[in-house]
Motif scaffolding. Structure first.
Motif, PDB file in Angstrom:
ATOM      1  N   ARG A  55       6.280   0.831   5.717  1.00 33.45           N
ATOM      2  CA  ARG A  55       5.268   1.402   4.833  1.00 33.45           C
ATOM      3  C   ARG A  55       4.280   0.311   4.446  1.00 33.45           C
ATOM      4  O   ARG A  55       4.630  -0.844   4.332  1.00 33.45           O
ATOM      5  CB  ARG A  55       5.910   2.009   3.594  1.00 33.45           C
ATOM      6  N   ARG A  57       0.610  -0.198   1.861  1.00 34.77           N
ATOM      7  CA  ARG A  57      -0.401   0.365   0.966  1.00 34.77           C
ATOM      8  C   ARG A  57      -1.647   0.661   1.779  1.00 34.77           C
ATOM      9  O   ARG A  57      -1.977  -0.030   2.726  1.00 34.77           O
ATOM     10  CB  ARG A  57      -0.724  -0.615  -0.148  1.00 34.77           C
ATOM     11  N   CYS A  90       2.347   5.214  -4.404  1.00 33.93           N
ATOM     12  CA  CYS A  90       2.890   3.863  -4.414  1.00 33.93           C
ATOM     13  C   CYS A  90       3.734   3.663  -5.673  1.00 33.93           C
ATOM     14  O   CYS A  90       3.243   3.893  -6.782  1.00 33.93           O
ATOM     15  CB  CYS A  90       1.737   2.872  -4.367  1.00 33.93           C
ATOM     16  N   SER A  97      -1.719   4.744  -2.968  1.00 32.01           N
ATOM     17  CA  SER A  97      -0.807   5.456  -2.088  1.00 32.01           C
ATOM     18  C   SER A  97      -0.448   4.566  -0.904  1.00 32.01           C
ATOM     19  O   SER A  97      -1.118   3.574  -0.627  1.00 32.01           O
ATOM     20  CB  SER A  97      -1.417   6.777  -1.615  1.00 32.01           C
ATOM     21  N   GLU A  98       0.628   4.960  -0.244  1.00 32.45           N
ATOM     22  CA  GLU A  98       1.115   4.213   0.901  1.00 32.45           C
ATOM     23  C   GLU A  98       1.199   5.144   2.105  1.00 32.45           C
ATOM     24  O   GLU A  98       1.448   6.342   1.966  1.00 32.45           O
ATOM     25  CB  GLU A  98       2.524   3.679   0.639  1.00 32.45           C
TER      26      GLU A  98
END
Length: 160
Positions: A55, A57, A90, A97-98
């Motif tokens: 993952r 960002r 996130c 968000s990621e």
């Protein structure tokens, strides 16, 4: 002498650009044919597969891909619809968000990678003619010489 050197450099760079564009097009066509991925899709999957926890960002992903935030949002949304990535908030920053690699995305990457590498090797070896190889060799020899000189100068410069 300077005039012919400039002409030679221009010819070499033009050959490099034309060969690069042709190779890029051929390799992307192969990638799309074997996996349905674009280069952008492929690079997103590669970066996520190499990231801790698979993952990243969104901002970091955009920086690594040299994408604008809007371009990355579009790219990730398209890949999300295909089930290759997921987008989650996130945990460290509720505003951010990621992008997260899904199992389907990892499987697609694993299936695409060997075909992609074979395609790159094939086009680099088979699709360049002797004149293009000669021009590219001159360009990279000069570039390598210049980069080594700059690197050597920066490492031997006195530190203050």
């Amino acid at each position: 002498m300077t005039e012919s050197l400039s002409t030679d450099r221009t010819t070499a760079w033009r050959a490099y650009i034309e060969a690069s564009q042709r190779l890029f097009t051929q390799v992307e066509e192969d990638l799309r044919a074997t996996s349905g991925l674009s280069f952008a899709d492929y690079h997103v999957l590669v970066l996520l597969s190499e990231a801790p926890g698979q993952r990243l960002r969104m901002g970091e992903l955009a920086d690594r891909l040299v994408f604008s935030p809007s371009r990355l949002t579009y790219q990730v949304s398209t890949m999300q619809r295909r089930g290759l990535v997921a987008r989650q908030s996130c945990p460290d920053d509720r505003r951010g968000s990621e992008a997260v690699l899904t199992a389907a995305g990892l499987l697609t990457l694993r299936e695409a990678a060997p075909h992609h590498l074979t395609s790159v090797r094939h086009h680099l070896i088979d699709d360049l003619d002797d004149a293009e190889i000669a021009c590219l060799t001159r360009v990279f020899t000069r570039l390598g010489t210049r980069l080594r000189a700059v690197r050597d100068a920066s490492t031997t410069a006195p530190q203050e």
